[in-house]
Design a protein around this motif. Structure first.
Motif, mmCIF file in Angstrom:
data_model
loop_
_atom_site.group_PDB
_atom_site.id
_atom_site.type_symbol
_atom_site.label_atom_id
_atom_site.label_comp_id
_atom_site.label_asym_id
_atom_site.label_seq_id
_atom_site.Cartn_x
_atom_site.Cartn_y
_atom_site.Cartn_z
ATOM 1 N N VAL A 1 0.841 -1.206 0.000
ATOM 2 C CA VAL A 1 0.000 0.000 0.000
ATOM 3 C C VAL A 1 0.875 1.255 0.000
ATOM 4 N N GLY A 2 1.938 1.248 0.810
ATOM 5 C CA GLY A 2 2.846 2.386 0.841
ATOM 6 C C GLY A 2 3.534 2.624 -0.492
ATOM 7 N N LEU A 3 3.985 1.543 -1.142
ATOM 8 C CA LEU A 3 4.668 1.690 -2.424
ATOM 9 C C LEU A 3 3.735 2.227 -3.507
ATOM 10 N N VAL A 4 2.499 1.736 -3.520
ATOM 11 C CA VAL A 4 1.535 2.245 -4.507
ATOM 12 C C VAL A 4 1.271 3.734 -4.266
ATOM 13 N N GLY A 5 1.093 4.111 -2.986
ATOM 14 C CA GLY A 5 0.893 5.524 -2.669
ATOM 15 C C GLY A 5 2.087 6.377 -3.046
ATOM 16 N N ILE A 6 3.297 5.860 -2.773
ATOM 17 C CA ILE A 6 4.512 6.595 -3.134
ATOM 18 C C ILE A 6 4.621 6.734 -4.640
ATOM 19 N N GLY A 7 4.304 5.664 -5.379
ATOM 20 C CA GLY A 7 4.390 5.710 -6.837
ATOM 21 C C GLY A 7 3.493 6.774 -7.425
ATOM 22 N N PHE A 8 2.215 6.769 -7.016
ATOM 23 C CA PHE A 8 1.295 7.789 -7.519
ATOM 24 C C PHE A 8 1.729 9.184 -7.065
ATOM 25 N N GLY A 9 2.180 9.296 -5.808
ATOM 26 C CA GLY A 9 2.571 10.599 -5.286
ATOM 27 C C GLY A 9 3.769 11.188 -6.004
ATOM 28 N N VAL A 10 4.792 10.368 -6.232
ATOM 29 C CA VAL A 10 5.988 10.850 -6.925
ATOM 30 C C VAL A 10 5.649 11.262 -8.360
ATOM 31 N N GLY A 11 4.873 10.428 -9.057
ATOM 32 C CA GLY A 11 4.525 10.747 -10.444
ATOM 33 C C GLY A 11 3.712 12.022 -10.558
ATOM 34 N N LEU A 12 2.636 12.119 -9.768
ATOM 35 C CA LEU A 12 1.783 13.306 -9.840
ATOM 36 C C LEU A 12 2.478 14.529 -9.243
ATOM 37 N N GLY A 13 3.274 14.320 -8.178
ATOM 38 C CA GLY A 13 3.997 15.448 -7.592
ATOM 39 C C GLY A 13 5.022 16.037 -8.545
ATOM 40 N N ALA A 14 5.765 15.173 -9.247
ATOM 41 C CA ALA A 14 6.739 15.658 -10.229
ATOM 42 C C ALA A 14 6.040 16.390 -11.370
#
Length: 413
Positions: free
Chosen positions: A325-338
């Protein structure tokens, strides 16, 4: 069979449709919260990087990467020092200068730092010539007694191009009435704006020969240098200091502005720590989801324990779900944040145009646009900290699962 067993069962639990749909909902909320936290931190850090970069760019547009100066007011044997500096492979440009504190009088009076420059060499060191509002630096010819003012300084003095200002310096001359400051009239031939108050309202430029005559100097105050890599300034400064000897001092841009850039770095660090607390709030949902999942899977845990699964294996199975769950959240967060950080200046302009607002008014702020500069090192730190928090959030629920007693869990099944 798929190995390792803990990873296989953990992924199977993650993909399986749960009897309690509320657990799936909390899991989705956890992913969304972690993603939004990562997006917020990356965006804020990018904006702070943008402001820091803009300030460095504007400051370095008016100051040099390194400065060679003498012990007194003027340098001894400055042509030798200039030749040594120009022979260094890391030095791209060198220009002598004179700096004096002066009082300028037009329709009003204001103090300023007056810098005597060589108009032919100054563009090799700084880019003030690219920020001229009126006139050109070439007008600062020897003996012309011309002056170029910062735009805000000209406004304070109440003068414009074509007017005259009187400069008074602290060099005293003897008269029958006692010591009086040395004074000279200058013609305003240009104005510039750097977007930094300390330069726009406190800097004036004259020809270096005129500055030496006015202040009774036998040579320049120092030599300003432009390097091929401004972040390599200190090693180059140490190398030049060894070559020049002890009668010269070599200072770098970060030493002259150490307090400012230290404050910016500290502000960025504090902001990162404060925003990291948002992640802690986000992982609370992750803890709640795992605790409910452990309760929902009591019977499964008991069966696995009776089949020989160790407490450590049970703990690893539930940690897999939390980490996923953390990795999926990090993945979406990094992509959308960048993506948001990359497009943020354009998005802000659209919002300002649609709602007819201006977030940074040029009448108040010297940076009128919201800057953004994505630093992948910051992104890496945000992802690492978020992953660490997510991993820590799985420990207690997984430990509770590993403590399940098979007999008690299967008593009412």
């Amino acid at each position: 069979m798929f190995r390792p067993l803990e990873l296989f069962i953990g992924l199977r639990y993650t993909r399986a449709k749960r009897r309690n749909q509320f657990i799936s909902f909390i899991s989705a909320v956890s992913i969304v919260c972690i993603s939004m936290s990562v997006i917020a931190i990356i965006t804020v850090m990018s904006v702070m990087n943008g402001f820091g970069y803009q300030m460095k760019t504007r400051i370095l547009g008016a100051i040099s990467h390194a400065t060679i100066s003498g012990i007194g007011q003027s340098m001894e044997d400055w042509p030798r020092a200039l030749k040594i500096a120009q022979s260094n492979p890391h030095v791209k440009g060198a220009a002598p200068y004179v700096e004096i504190q002066a009082l300028l009088q037009g329709r009003a009076t204001a103090g300023a730092m007056v810098r005597g420059i060589d108009p032919s060499l100054e563009p090799k060191v700084v880019d003030i010539g690219q920020h001229m509002v009126h006139g050109k630096l070439d007008a600062l010819t020897p003996g012309s007694w011309n002056i170029v003012l910062g735009q805000d300084l000209a406004t304070q003095l109440g003068v414009s191009v074509g007017d005259q200002v009187v400069m008074a310096v602290s060099e005293m001359r003897a008269t029958p009435f006692g010591g009086v400051p040395r004074m000279r009239g200058f013609h305003v031939v240009g104005t510039f704006t750097m977007g930094m108050e300390q330069f726009d309202s406190g800097l004036a430029l004259v020809n270096i020969e005129d500055a030496e005559k006015l202040n009774s100097l036998s040579g320049p105050s120092g030599i300003r240098l432009k390097l091929d890599d401004l972040f390599n300034a200190r090693p180059v400064a140490h190398e030049l200091a060894d070559q020049l000897g002890q009668i010269y001092r070599v200072r770098t841009w970060d030493q002259d502005n150490a307090n400012l850039f230290s404050a910016l770095s500290m502000e960025k660090l504090v902001m990162f720590i404060i925003l990291s607390l948002i992640i802690l709030v986000a992982v609370i949902n992750l803890i709640s989801m795992l605790m409910m999942l452990v309760t929902d899977k009591q019977a499964d845990i008991a069966i696995l324990r009776t089949l020989g699964a160790t407490p450590r294996s049970i703990m690893s199975m539930f940690m897999v779900q939390g980490v996923l769950v953390g990795l999926v959240g990090i993945g979406f967060g990094v992509g959308l944040g960048a993506l948001l950080s990359w497009k943020l200046p354009g998005i802000v302009k659209v919002i300002e145009h649609v709602f007819h607002v201006q977030f940074l008014s040029p009448d108040v702020y010297y940076i009128s646009e919201v800057p953004s500069r994505l630093d992948w090192q910051d992104v890496g730190w945000v992802a690492l900290v978020t992953f660490a928090f997510s991993l820590l959030a799985t420990l207690y629920p997984a430990w509770r699962a590993s403590r399940t007693q098979p007999a008690q869990a299967l008593r009412y099944e």
